[in-house]
Design an enzyme around this catalytic site. Structure first.
Site, PDB file in Angstrom:
ATOM      1  N   CYS A   1      87.265  70.205   3.765  1.00 36.77           N
ATOM      2  CA  CYS A   1      88.624  68.962   3.797  1.00 36.77           C
ATOM      3  C   CYS A   1      88.345  67.285   3.743  1.00 36.77           C
ATOM      4  O   CYS A   1      89.316  66.991   3.776  1.00 36.77           O
ATOM      5  CB  CYS A   1      89.805  69.694   5.033  1.00 36.77           C
ATOM      6  SG  CYS A   1      89.749  71.164   5.105  1.00 36.77           S
TER       7      CYS A   1
ATOM      8  N   HIS B   1      94.022  63.703   5.062  1.00 33.94           N
ATOM      9  CA  HIS B   1      93.915  64.878   4.571  1.00 33.94           C
ATOM     10  C   HIS B   1      95.214  65.715   5.739  1.00 33.94           C
ATOM     11  O   HIS B   1      95.225  65.496   6.557  1.00 33.94           O
ATOM     12  CB  HIS B   1      92.999  65.323   5.451  1.00 33.94           C
ATOM     13  CG  HIS B   1      92.877  67.171   5.002  1.00 33.94           C
ATOM     14  ND1 HIS B   1      93.100  67.871   4.110  1.00 33.94           N
ATOM     15  CD2 HIS B   1      92.495  67.597   6.229  1.00 33.94           C
ATOM     16  CE1 HIS B   1      92.724  68.944   4.351  1.00 33.94           C
ATOM     17  NE2 HIS B   1      92.734  68.946   5.796  1.00 33.94           N
TER      18      HIS B   1
ATOM     19  N   ASN C   1      98.084  72.819   3.384  1.00 36.21           N
ATOM     20  CA  ASN C   1      96.346  72.646   3.397  1.00 36.21           C
ATOM     21  C   ASN C   1      95.528  72.418   2.115  1.00 36.21           C
ATOM     22  O   ASN C   1      95.499  73.622   1.954  1.00 36.21           O
ATOM     23  CB  ASN C   1      95.718  73.274   4.239  1.00 36.21           C
ATOM     24  CG  ASN C   1      94.296  72.005   4.695  1.00 36.21           C
ATOM     25  OD1 ASN C   1      94.114  71.957   3.857  1.00 36.21           O
ATOM     26  ND2 ASN C   1      93.886  72.755   5.856  1.00 36.21           N
TER      27      ASN C   1
END
Ligand code: UT7
Length: 323
Positions: free
Chosen positions: A117, A250, A280
């Site tokens: 990520c 993020h 996500n």
């Protein structure tokens, strides 16, 4: 004259129609609820790529849009970096496949970056160093993921959290400052709290090739390191959080976003939040959020943006830039 690097265009792409929590729960027979997912994560929808659609396909659409926004033709790109943890193949890289799909034949180097990520922050920082060295002038930097392929659809603690998508930026050499400061970190001792602990061996997937996460451990780690690395880049650029126009983190969990913004004393209205509609999307989430805010007019030229991410490894990083 000092060489700088500046984002000249952004683009993004989400596959298919949004899938809401209730539909996902029904499709997989999960013991969960829309209320739990919204309250604990902020996620309402995610996009899931159809069978056969790969990371480089999503990257292609996002890249076309970023190139159009930058006013650049594919052939003008001289560096391609794709951040992904869900590449099309073991090899070649999704970046090489993207180069081919874009019709680029100029021999521009193309490679993937694997930092989960944090991947987009890693890729952007690498591209910036190529450009500032003077060796390259026009980089395509992409985050592209199909996390739906590595989820255990019987694990309600993870499968409701992730989505598929891609975001891209064109980063160009400039005589005006764009990227002001970046910091990258990793600590492999935390590899076990978020991983896909499998591998290909003799043509067969071995180990446990699905996403496994200790959510609470990840949550605590994320809030701590995100605030620290944000302060690190602010100090490196001799700026304060009050000078940041937009925090673009993020997008993993709205509670992590809010907790980080609070620690940095950045008001919630200055934080770009897309997790409700995207889930996500790992390395794609930051460029997706950036592009959404550019296209809806919130992010304007000349503003200061603080991008930050954390992910499996553990890896984390931040970039402070003037857009
Ligand atoms: O991209 C970076 C990587 N990812 C992240 O940053 C994610 C970080 N972690 C998180 O976002 C949160 O920890 C989660 C959203 C994953 C979990 O939220 P939580 O508030 O930490 O919940 P929990 O793990 O403490 O679980 C609380 C309860 C448990 O039930 P019991 O043991 O109390 O009976 C879980 O089994 O919630 C249960 N639970 C669910 N219930 C309904 C876990 N997932 C679900 C679900 N629906 N989908």
């Amino acid at each position: 004259m000092t060489l700088h690097s500046r984002i000249s265009g952004t683009g993004s792409y989400l596959p298919g129609e949004p899938v809401d929590n209730s539909s996902l729960i029904a499709a997989h027979g999960l013991d969960s609820s829309d209320e739990w997912i919204v309250e604990r994560t902020g996620i309402r929808y995610r996009h899931l790529a159809a069978a056969g659609v790969s990371s480089s396909d999503l990257a292609l659409e996002a890249s076309r849009r970023a190139l159009q926004a930058a006013g650049r033709k594919p052939e003008e790109v001289d560096l391609i970096i794709v951040a992904t943890s869900t590449p099309d193949y073991v090899f070649p890289s999704s970046a090489a496949l993207l180069q081919h799909k874009l019709g680029i034949t100029n021999g521009a180097p193309a490679f993937d970056v694997q930092a989960v990520c944090s991947g987009f922050i890693y890729a952007l920082t690498i591209a910036e160093k190529f450009i500032r060295s003077g060796s390259h002038k026009c980089a395509l930097v992409v985050g592209a993921e199909v996390f739906s392929r590595i989820l255990d659809w019987t694990d309600r603690g993870t499968c409701v959290l992730f989505g598929d998508g891609a975001g891209a930026v064109v980063l160009e050499a400039s005589d005006q400052p764009g990227l002001l400061a970046s910091a990258l970190h990793a600590d492999g001792s935390h590899h076990g709290i978020l991983s896909v602990p499998g591998q290909l061996c003799g043509g067969v997937a071995t180990g446990d090739p699905l996403l496994r996460m200790d959510g609470q451990a990840v949550f605590k780690f994320a809030v701590k390191v995100l605030a620290d690395v944000a302060n690190e880049v602010l100090a490196a650029a001799d700026m304060t959080a009050a000078q940041v126009d937009w925090l673009i983190p993020h997008q993993a969990n709205v509670r992590i976003l809010q907790a980080t913004a609070k620690k940095l004393h950045i008001p919630p209205e200055k934080c770009i939040v897309t997790v409700a509609g995207h889930g996500n999307t790992s390395s794609a989430s930051i460029p997706l959020a950036l592009d959404e805010a550019v296209r809806d007019g919130r992010v304007q030229r000349g503003q200061h943006l603080l991008l930050e991410g954390v992910g499996g490894g553990f890896t984390w990083g931040a970039t402070l830039l003037r857009f």
